[in-house]
Structure formats: structure tokens, C-alpha cells
Design a protein around this motif. Structure first.
Motif, PDB file in Angstrom:
ATOM      1  N   UNK A   1       8.031  14.696   0.839  1.00 45.84           N
ATOM      2  CA  UNK A   1       8.491  14.030   2.150  1.00 45.84           C
ATOM      3  C   UNK A   1       8.708  12.534   2.072  1.00 45.84           C
ATOM      4  N   UNK A   2       9.504  12.115   2.810  1.00 45.88           N
ATOM      5  CA  UNK A   2       9.708  10.575   2.710  1.00 45.88           C
ATOM      6  C   UNK A   2       8.717  10.038   3.876  1.00 45.88           C
ATOM      7  N   UNK A   3       7.941   9.233   3.356  1.00 48.35           N
ATOM      8  CA  UNK A   3       7.070   8.565   4.239  1.00 48.35           C
ATOM      9  C   UNK A   3       7.764   7.858   5.606  1.00 48.35           C
TER      10      UNK A   3
ATOM     11  N   UNK B   1      -2.400  15.369   1.844  1.00 48.53           N
ATOM     12  CA  UNK B   1      -1.682  16.771   1.629  1.00 48.53           C
ATOM     13  C   UNK B   1      -1.060  16.640   0.464  1.00 48.53           C
ATOM     14  N   UNK B   2      -0.558  15.570   0.048  1.00 49.88           N
ATOM     15  CA  UNK B   2       0.316  15.712  -1.299  1.00 49.88           C
ATOM     16  C   UNK B   2      -0.760  15.762  -2.482  1.00 49.88           C
TER      17      UNK B   2
ATOM     18  N   UNK C   1       1.053  -1.067  -0.052  1.00 56.62           N
ATOM     19  CA  UNK C   1       0.022   0.003  -0.107  1.00 56.62           C
ATOM     20  C   UNK C   1       0.681   1.214   0.001  1.00 56.62           C
ATOM     21  N   UNK C   2       1.883   1.411   1.006  1.00 59.56           N
ATOM     22  CA  UNK C   2       2.663   2.555   0.800  1.00 59.56           C
ATOM     23  C   UNK C   2       3.522   2.672  -0.165  1.00 59.56           C
ATOM     24  N   UNK C   3       4.189   1.367  -0.649  1.00 57.08           N
ATOM     25  CA  UNK C   3       5.178   1.200  -1.813  1.00 57.08           C
ATOM     26  C   UNK C   3       6.635   1.288  -1.258  1.00 57.08           C
TER      27      UNK C   3
ATOM     28  N   UNK D   1      -0.973   8.153   9.224  1.00 56.32           N
ATOM     29  CA  UNK D   1       0.153   9.081   8.825  1.00 56.32           C
ATOM     30  C   UNK D   1       0.390   8.835   7.283  1.00 56.32           C
ATOM     31  N   UNK D   2      -0.033   7.632   6.832  1.00 53.78           N
ATOM     32  CA  UNK D   2       0.010   7.411   5.442  1.00 53.78           C
ATOM     33  C   UNK D   2      -1.082   7.971   4.787  1.00 53.78           C
TER      34      UNK D   2
END
Length: 386
Positions: A339-341, A329-330, A296-298, A322-323
Motif C-alpha cells: 500500500x502506498x504511504x 503491518x508490512x 525516514x519514509x523514503x 501512520x508510518x
């Protein structure tokens, strides 16, 4: 009985430090109020345990064989009066007797009062002594109780800390100090652990200080075997992670990490050395987090191997919300740069909110409440994207 009371008074008065700790008047009144028949025939122990001590019938049946030799309530009455004088409630006294029925056979003047005076002499307050009796009545009767607590007090920093540990590991007062405890403490010091580290270990991995010294050395060797050397900042966590786990179980968890996260042996070594607590996580937890982070986050499995702390965070309380927020916002162009997850998820909650929520409240008025909802496990409609 008069001689008993005179002995107790003499013992208590002989220690000035206990004058404020033991209210003699309360102790004597409690003792005097206990009815003591001279020499009753056919003393019914089981009935006494129920009526005078407050035990349940089942507890009394279990305890009475250990007190079958008692012919009179004289000594038990004196013990109950002593416990009352220490400040134990009726329920606390009953619990102590249920744990250690032979407490009622202890001599107040020769055993219990001297122990209380000795413990007061090393700085314990009356409530602390009462708490110790409640938790470990059998250990309280031990002749070594004072010397053991003299040793433990500086190690744990306070009697409160010791009590917290003792609640989790009652063997602290029953194990041999010179053959087990002191050698284990000395060895852990050799491994680079300070007293505060040892206390943390005892608090969260009971038995680690009271185990056989040979077994502790095997645990240390196992911690080094997963790539965490003695003296390193991660060593305490590594020892905590491998404590009382078999080599087979650890090897099985390592294999599971390889399969689930598609890690090489080298990557597993990197991950475990940086986050030893992965070895304590359940397989289901590791699977669900890895699936979320990769699918999901990749995130790439190799990246996770080098930042394995991410696998120790809460999936529902931290990783998912947070994801969702970063994705929102992106997608709405609220960030001036990418920003790096994996960096964002490592921030403390306050810093994360200050950096990614507060600056965008004007542009997205519902962002704060949506984020809070996401942390509760909900998925706000505004956080759903096709």
C-alpha cells in the motif's frame, strides 16, 4: 427623568416586534432604582465609574477625561439602567463602558432605545443586541448600525455568524459600507467566491473584507500569480494564503521550498498551486516534515511536489503514527498487497483505522492501543525496528 422614561416606553411600545424582546417592567424598575440626585455639585466622574459602573481604578482614570463635561449622574444612570434592561450583567456593562466611556453620554430616548428597536425590527433578539453592545458599544451608537446589519445578515447567513466574524474584525461595523465593504464583496463574487466562501475568509483572515479595495485587488492578483486562477476550487485558499503577505515574503518562502525539498521552479509552482497553504507554514515545520518524509519514509521530492497536501498534515498526530503502523503491518506480513504511504496518509482517520487497524486486531491484539499511543507522540516498542 420622567420624560425620558415616557419616551423610552413610547419607543418600545411602538414596535410590536419588540414586545417579547424587551421586558418593559424590568427596564423601568432598573431605571427607577437608580438614585439620581437633582443637581449635585462637584460630580466626581472617576468615583462614579468605580462605584456605579464597576470599572477598576485604572480604567476609571483612563476613561474619566472623556467624561469631564458631565455635571450629574442623571444620564449615566439612565444608560446603565438601559443596559440592564437589555440584559447586560454588571460586568458586561462595565466592560462596555471601559471600551467606550462616551456611551454614558448617549441619550437613551434619542440614540440607544431607537437603535435597539431598529435592530429588533430586523430580527435580532434581546440577547443578540446585548452581545452586540458588549462587543462594540461605540458602533452600537452609530446611526448606521441598523442599515449595516441589514446588509450583513444575509451575507453571513445568521447573526451568530456575523458576531463570530465581528469578534475577530471589529472594523466590520466601522468601515464605510458603500465605499469599502460592498465593493469588496462584489469583487470577490466576480472572482467566483460565494457568500459562504467570503464568510470563511472573514472568519480566518480578518481584515480581508474591510481592507482598501485596491489592496484586495492586489491580493487577488498575487493569488493568481502563484498559479491559482479565479473561479477555481482552490482560489479561496490561495487568497487566504497570500493575504497581507508581501511579495518579498512570498518569494522567500518559495525559495525556501526549492532549497529544502530540492524542488525545481516548476515543481514549486505545482505544489503551491495545489496546496497554497504551504506559504503559511513556518520554515521549521516545512523542514521537519520534509526531512521525515524524504529521509525516514523514503518519498521522492517529485512525488511530494505532486501531492503537496501531505506537507499540511500533522507530523506527530498523523504522518509519524501512520508510518509506524504501516511499517509494522508490512513487517509482520499482515498486508496481502503493498500500500502506498502517501495514499494511506491521505485517508480520514476513521477510514484509515477501518482499513489498516481493525482487520489485524486478532493477529496483533495490541495494534489499536499502540497506534493510539503513537498518535499521542509515543513510540511503542513493537513499532521499533532495527
Amino acid at each position: 427623568m420622567l420624560r425620558l422614561r415616557e419616551c423610552v416606553v413610547s419607543l418600545l411600545l411602538s414596535s410590536p416586534s419588540t414586545s417579547a424582546i424587551f421586558p418593559l417592567r424590568r427596564f423601568l424598575s432598573a431605571t427607577a432604582s437608580a438614585p439620581i440626585p437633582p443637581n449635585p455639585s462637584g460630580f466626581a466622574v472617576e468615583e462614579y465609574l468605580v462605584a456605579a459602573c464597576g470599572l477598576t481604578r485604572a480604567q476609571a482614570i483612563k476613561a474619566s477625561p472623556k467624561l469631564a463635561h458631565l455635571k450629574s449622574p442623571a444620564n449615566p444612570d439612565a444608560v446603565l439602567a438601559f443596559l440592564s434592561g437589555l440584559g447586560l450583567s454588571g460586568a458586561d456593562a462595565a466592560a462596555a463602558v471601559a471600551k467606550d466611556p462616551r456611551l454614558l453620554c448617549a441619550k437613551v430616548d434619542k440614540t440607544l432605545a431607537p437603535k435597539a428597536v431598529g435592530l429588533a425590527g430586523i430580527g435580532l433578539s434581546r440577547p443578540e443586541i446585548a452581545r452586540l453592545v458588549s462587543l462594540g458599544p461605540e458602533c452600537f451608537r452609530s446611526r448606521h448600525i441598523v442599515s449595516k446589519l441589514q446588509y450583513y445578515h444575509p451575507l453571513f447567513g445568521s447573526f451568530h455568524n456575523f458576531l463570530r466574524a465581528y469578534e475577530r474584525s471589529s472594523y466590520l461595523l466601522s468601515r464605510d459600507l458603500d465605499k469599502i465593504i460592498k465593493p469588496n464583496v462584489a469583487f470577490l463574487h466576480e472572482c467566483g467566491l460565494a457568500a459562504c466562501d467570503i464568510v470563511e475568509l472573514v472568519m480566518y483572515r480578518r481584515g480581508i473584507l474591510t481592507t482598501n479595495p485596491g489592496r484586495l485587488r492586489a491580493m487577488v492578483a498575487c493569488a493568481e500569480g502563484i498559479g491559482v486562477p479565479r473561479g477555481s476550487g482552490m482560489f479561496r485558499q490561495a487568497l487566504y494564503a497570500v493575504a497581507f503577505q508581501s511579495e518579498e515574503k512570498i518569494a522567500a518562502k518559495v525559495d525556501y521550498l526549492k532549497t529544502t525539498l530540492r524542488w525545481s521552479a516548476a515543481e514549486v509552482g505545482i505544489a503551491v498551486s495545489k496546496a497554497p497553504m504551504l506559504l503559511r507554514r513556518s520554515k521549521d515545520t516545512l523542514r521537519s516534515k520534509s526531512e521525515f518524509l524524504v529521509s525516514e519514509v523514503g518519498l521522492e521530492p517529485t512525488l511530494i511536489a505532486h501531492r503537496p497536501i501531505v506537507l499540511t498534515y500533522s507530523l506527530e498526530g498523523r504522518l509519524r503514527p501512520r508510518h509506524y503502523l504501516l511499517k509494522f503491518v508490512k513487517a509482520n506480513g499482515l498486508l496481502d498487497r503493498d500500500h502506498s504511504y502517501i495514499c494511506a496518509v491521505g485517508l480520514t482517520e476513521n477510514v484509515f483505522v477501518k482499513k489498516f487497524v481493525c482487520p489485524h486486531i486478532e493477529a496483533a491484539p495490541h495494534l489499536a492501543e499502540d497506534y493510539v499511543a503513537a498518535c499521542r507522540g509515543e513510540v511503542p516498542t513493537r513499532f521499533i525496528f532495527d
